[in-house]
Design a protein around this motif. Structure first.
Motif, PDB file in Angstrom:
ATOM      1  N   SER A 206      20.781  39.085  63.763  1.00 17.26           N
ATOM      2  CA  SER A 206      21.647  38.060  63.190  1.00 17.26           C
ATOM      3  C   SER A 206      23.103  38.475  63.299  1.00 17.26           C
ATOM      4  N   SER A 207      23.951  37.525  63.708  1.00 13.15           N
ATOM      5  CA  SER A 207      25.372  37.832  63.814  1.00 13.15           C
ATOM      6  C   SER A 207      26.064  37.787  62.458  1.00 13.15           C
ATOM      7  N   ALA A 208      25.318  37.459  61.394  1.00 10.52           N
ATOM      8  CA  ALA A 208      25.919  37.414  60.062  1.00 10.52           C
ATOM      9  C   ALA A 208      26.322  38.798  59.595  1.00 10.52           C
ATOM     10  N   GLY A 209      25.828  39.826  60.231  1.00 13.12           N
ATOM     11  CA  GLY A 209      26.125  41.190  59.818  1.00 13.12           C
ATOM     12  C   GLY A 209      24.908  42.040  60.060  1.00 13.12           C
ATOM     13  N   PHE A 210      25.127  43.265  60.496  1.00  9.46           N
ATOM     14  CA  PHE A 210      23.996  44.133  60.835  1.00  9.46           C
ATOM     15  C   PHE A 210      23.045  44.274  59.651  1.00  9.46           C
ATOM     16  N   GLY A 211      21.781  44.007  59.898  1.00  8.76           N
ATOM     17  CA  GLY A 211      20.753  44.191  58.880  1.00  8.76           C
ATOM     18  C   GLY A 211      20.633  43.072  57.881  1.00  8.76           C
ATOM     19  N   ILE A 212      21.503  42.096  57.924  1.00 12.14           N
ATOM     20  CA  ILE A 212      21.518  41.050  56.905  1.00 12.14           C
ATOM     21  C   ILE A 212      20.442  40.003  57.180  1.00 12.14           C
ATOM     22  N   ILE A 213      19.640  39.711  56.177  1.00 11.68           N
ATOM     23  CA  ILE A 213      18.606  38.681  56.271  1.00 11.68           C
ATOM     24  C   ILE A 213      19.042  37.408  55.551  1.00 11.68           C
ATOM     25  N   HIS A 214      19.791  37.578  54.446  1.00 14.49           N
ATOM     26  CA  HIS A 214      20.230  36.446  53.629  1.00 14.49           C
ATOM     27  C   HIS A 214      21.761  36.447  53.543  1.00 14.49           C
ATOM     28  N   PRO A 215      22.445  35.776  54.462  1.00 19.30           N
ATOM     29  CA  PRO A 215      23.920  35.773  54.433  1.00 19.30           C
ATOM     30  C   PRO A 215      24.498  35.281  53.120  1.00 19.30           C
ATOM     31  N   GLY A 216      23.741  34.452  52.408  1.00 18.32           N
ATOM     32  CA  GLY A 216      24.224  33.932  51.124  1.00 18.32           C
ATOM     33  C   GLY A 216      24.317  34.975  50.034  1.00 18.32           C
ATOM     34  N   LEU A 217      23.810  36.189  50.308  1.00 20.78           N
ATOM     35  CA  LEU A 217      23.923  37.283  49.336  1.00 20.78           C
ATOM     36  C   LEU A 217      25.042  38.247  49.695  1.00 20.78           C
ATOM     37  N   GLY A 218      25.611  38.074  50.883  1.00 13.46           N
ATOM     38  CA  GLY A 218      26.669  38.966  51.347  1.00 13.46           C
ATOM     39  C   GLY A 218      26.614  39.085  52.854  1.00 13.46           C
ATOM     40  N   ALA A 219      27.769  39.136  53.474  1.00 13.62           N
ATOM     41  CA  ALA A 219      27.832  39.161  54.932  1.00 13.62           C
ATOM     42  C   ALA A 219      27.639  40.557  55.512  1.00 13.62           C
TER      43      ALA A 219
END
Length: 384
Positions: free
Chosen positions: A341-354
């Motif tokens: 995910s391009s939302a941030g390395f390792g991030i599954i839920h962007p709504g909790l933090g990028a």
């Protein structure tokens, strides 16, 4: 020689359980509560012509024992029925079979590495000459890069020489050698008994659910709908009656914003983070719904330091879903070529933090989050 051992009538907390018949050349695995699985292993060991599980002595002075004296004592116990101790030749052959040199007999138990302890346990039982063997977590503490080879070697010898084995382990991969089946025993109850695939794909207990990465619930299928307790989380089903339901640790989307545009259904519920833990490469949270008539208690993966797989639902046509050049990226983040995910390395839920840093700052025990469950990921199967 009888090539089958009846495991009917084994004792578990004063009650009898039936684990069928064990064929020579196969293994039966027990998973679950250690006290319960140990009790069943010892019950199997009390049957005629079954060797007891080799166990190292405990206590402050136990480590001073020499391997030779420990093995002699074990073989006397294993041979109690015949009154004949295993020959020196059989001991030497058993040690060699499991990669040990005879010199190991002169060593102290405390000086052995984990892999040699495990080899010695297997070799001691093998040297007894018994057709039917029992073990309590025989591969415990063996490093993973050595565990697979030792486990496979043991399985090959069992099949080749026609031994039968009952063993316990709470490592899922250890049960890949359990051709005779796997029994899940939790809180002094036989929860399930079947093939490894059945035990983990349709778990009926907490341990196989944990090992296979899912939440498991009791549910009810009626009039075409699947419901879990009083929760508003429901799904269509063709089943009828009492069921178990599983939901994977990544089958939900979390956000700090109730109106996050990433949510696509009306069934969004509020939950409280009641626990945080590490599991493998993942950071994970335990959630409790604020309103049990809306939500579910569940474990979820928050971040994966090995990278995040594409969240795109199965069967989606890439060409149809590809955004036009002037569209904004989706709230869940686009997927790169390698599926991260391009939302941030390792991030599954962007709504909790990028980023991981933001996630750690935003999500703590006591944090309120909003949850949307992917109801298409609910898997139901009959209780009976």
């Amino acid at each position: 020689m009888n090539d089958e051992l009846s495991l009917a009538g084994l004792q578990l907390d004063g009650r009898e359980i039936d684990l069928g018949r064990l064929r020579a050349g196969t293994m039966l695995g027990l998973m679950g509560s250690p006290d319960s699985t140990t009790a069943v292993v010892l019950s199997a060991a009390s049957l005629p012509h079954v060797a007891p599980p080799p166990r190292f002595p405990t206590g402050s002075r136990s480590g001073r024992s020499r391997v030779r004296s420990w093995m002699k004592k074990y073989l006397r116990e294993a041979d109690a029925g015949s009154g004949e101790a295993a020959s020196a030749a059989s001991q030497s052959a058993a040690l060699t079979a499991f990669g040990l040199r005879p010199e190991v007999l002169r060593r102290r138990i405390a000086d052995l590495e984990a892999i040699d302890r495990a080899r010695l346990v297997l070799a001691a039982a093998w040297a007894s000459g018994a057709t039917w063997l029992t073990f309590i977590d025989p591969f415990a503490s063996v490093p993973s890069h050595l565990r697979t080879g030792l486990r496979n070697r043991f399985a090959e010898l069992v099949a080749h020489e026609g031994r039968g084995v009952v063993f316990s382990s709470n490592s899922l991969t250890d049960h890949t050698i359990a051709e005779a089946g796997v029994a899940d025993i939790e809180k002094d109850q036989l929860v399930a008994f079947g093939s490894l695939e059945q035990i983990v794909s349709e778990p009926r207990g907490s341990l196989p659910a944990e090992l296979s990465g899912v939440n498991v619930y009791s549910g009810l299928a009626r009039k075409g709908w699947l419901s879990i307790g009083h929760s508003a989380v429901r799904a269509r089903t063709e089943l009828d009656g009492k069921v178990f339901v599983t939901l994977g640790w990544r089958a939900a989307l979390l956000s700090l914003d109730e109106h996050d545009p990433a949510f696509t259904s009306a069934t969004v519920f509020e939950a409280i983070v009641t626990g945080l833990r590490d599991r493998g490469t993942c950071l994970q949270a335990k959630l409790s719904p604020v309103d049990t008539e809306m939500g579910l208690a569940l474990d979820v993966d928050l971040a994966d330091l090995a990278g995040v797989p594409d969240r795109r639902p199965a069967g989606t046509d890439d060409a149809e879903d590809a955004p036009d050049g002037d569209e904004e990226p989706s709230a869940a983040g686009d997927a790169t070529a390698d599926g991260r995910s391009s939302a941030g390395f390792g991030i599954i839920h962007p709504g909790l933090g990028a980023t991981i840093t933001e996630l750690r700052e935003n999500v703590r025990v006591g944090t309120h989050v909003f949850v949307e469950v992917d109801t298409s990921a609910l898997h139901a199967y009959p209780v009976e």
